[in-house]
Write a protein that holds these residues in place. Structure first.
Motif, short mmCIF file in Angstrom:
data_model
loop_
_atom_site.label_atom_id
_atom_site.label_comp_id
_atom_site.label_asym_id
_atom_site.label_seq_id
_atom_site.Cartn_x
_atom_site.Cartn_y
_atom_site.Cartn_z
N LEU A 27 6.53 55.15 6.25
CA LEU A 27 7.91 54.67 6.02
C LEU A 27 8.89 55.31 6.99
N ASN A 28 8.66 56.58 7.31
CA ASN A 28 9.58 57.29 8.20
C ASN A 28 9.55 56.77 9.63
N LYS A 29 8.54 55.99 9.98
CA LYS A 29 8.45 55.42 11.32
C LYS A 29 9.40 54.24 11.52
N TYR A 30 9.85 53.65 10.42
CA TYR A 30 10.71 52.47 10.50
C TYR A 30 12.17 52.88 10.34
N PRO A 31 13.08 52.16 11.00
CA PRO A 31 14.50 52.48 10.86
C PRO A 31 14.99 52.15 9.45
N LYS A 32 15.92 52.96 8.97
CA LYS A 32 16.44 52.71 7.64
C LYS A 32 17.53 51.65 7.68
N GLY A 33 17.79 51.04 6.54
CA GLY A 33 18.87 50.08 6.44
C GLY A 33 18.41 48.66 6.22
N SER A 34 19.32 47.86 5.74
CA SER A 34 19.07 46.44 5.50
C SER A 34 19.57 45.62 6.68
N LEU A 35 18.93 44.48 6.87
CA LEU A 35 19.36 43.58 7.94
C LEU A 35 20.37 42.59 7.40
N VAL A 36 21.43 42.38 8.17
CA VAL A 36 22.51 41.49 7.75
C VAL A 36 22.83 40.55 8.91
N VAL A 37 22.96 39.26 8.60
CA VAL A 37 23.35 38.28 9.61
C VAL A 37 24.87 38.15 9.56
N VAL A 68 14.27 40.99 19.98
CA VAL A 68 14.61 42.25 19.31
C VAL A 68 14.89 42.00 17.82
N ALA A 69 15.62 40.93 17.53
CA ALA A 69 15.94 40.59 16.15
C ALA A 69 14.68 40.17 15.38
N LYS A 70 13.81 39.42 16.03
CA LYS A 70 12.56 39.02 15.38
C LYS A 70 11.70 40.23 15.07
N LYS A 71 11.64 41.17 16.01
CA LYS A 71 10.87 42.40 15.78
C LYS A 71 11.48 43.21 14.64
N ALA A 72 12.81 43.27 14.58
CA ALA A 72 13.49 43.99 13.50
C ALA A 72 13.16 43.37 12.15
N CYS A 73 13.10 42.04 12.09
CA CYS A 73 12.76 41.35 10.84
C CYS A 73 11.31 41.62 10.45
N GLU A 74 10.41 41.61 11.41
CA GLU A 74 9.01 41.92 11.12
C GLU A 74 8.86 43.35 10.62
N ASP A 75 9.55 44.28 11.29
CA ASP A 75 9.50 45.68 10.87
C ASP A 75 10.05 45.86 9.46
N ARG A 76 11.10 45.13 9.14
CA ARG A 76 11.69 45.23 7.81
C ARG A 76 10.71 44.74 6.75
N LYS A 77 9.99 43.65 7.04
CA LYS A 77 8.98 43.14 6.10
C LYS A 77 7.89 44.17 5.88
N LYS A 78 7.43 44.81 6.96
CA LYS A 78 6.40 45.84 6.86
C LYS A 78 6.91 47.02 6.04
N TYR A 79 8.17 47.41 6.31
CA TYR A 79 8.79 48.52 5.59
C TYR A 79 8.83 48.23 4.08
N LEU A 80 9.27 47.03 3.73
CA LEU A 80 9.37 46.67 2.31
C LEU A 80 8.00 46.63 1.65
N LYS A 81 6.99 46.17 2.37
CA LYS A 81 5.62 46.12 1.83
C LYS A 81 5.12 47.53 1.56
N ILE A 82 5.31 48.43 2.51
CA ILE A 82 4.86 49.81 2.34
C ILE A 82 5.63 50.48 1.21
N LYS A 83 6.93 50.21 1.13
CA LYS A 83 7.76 50.79 0.08
C LYS A 83 7.28 50.31 -1.29
#
Length: 104
Positions: A27-37, A68-83
């Motif tokens: 989890l610490n490998k991913y940036p913290k925070g929620s994505l907002v459009v 970059v935005a697509k990668k951020a969305c993918e990372d967020r999905k991975k982060y939420l799954k691990i969490k």
């Protein structure tokens, strides 16, 4: 028989705790925070928002269609799954501790 079962439960608890450490490090490998459009002049931009104490920090990610935005969305999905997996492990740990206490 009870001591064998208790031994198995203790081993499972130790495995669970090790897995929690791995997931926490992941989890610490991913940036913290929620994505907002955010809409600006009819265009969509992606921002990452998170708290720093009482302040809310907005970090610009990029246009919504960018790589970059697509990668951020993918990372967020991975982060939420691990969490979510980590939460399940913690719930399982509580059950294991309770069961060990019964047999202890």
């Amino acid at each position: 028989m009870d001591s064998v079962l208790k031994g198995v439960l203790i081993e499972e608890l130790e495995r669970n705790i090790q897995k929690q450490k791995v997931f926490s490090n992941e989890l610490n490998k991913y940036p913290k925070g929620s994505l907002v459009v955010v809409f600006i002049h009819g265009d969509k931009y992606l921002y990452r928002k998170y708290r720093d104490g009482k302040k809310i920090i907005s970090h610009y990610v990029g246009p919504i269609d960018s790589e970059v935005a697509k990668k951020a969305c993918e990372d967020r999905k991975k982060y939420l799954k691990i969490k979510n997996d980590l939460k399940e492990l913690k719930d399982e740990e509580k059950k294991l501790r309770k069961t060990i206490k019964i047999y202890g």
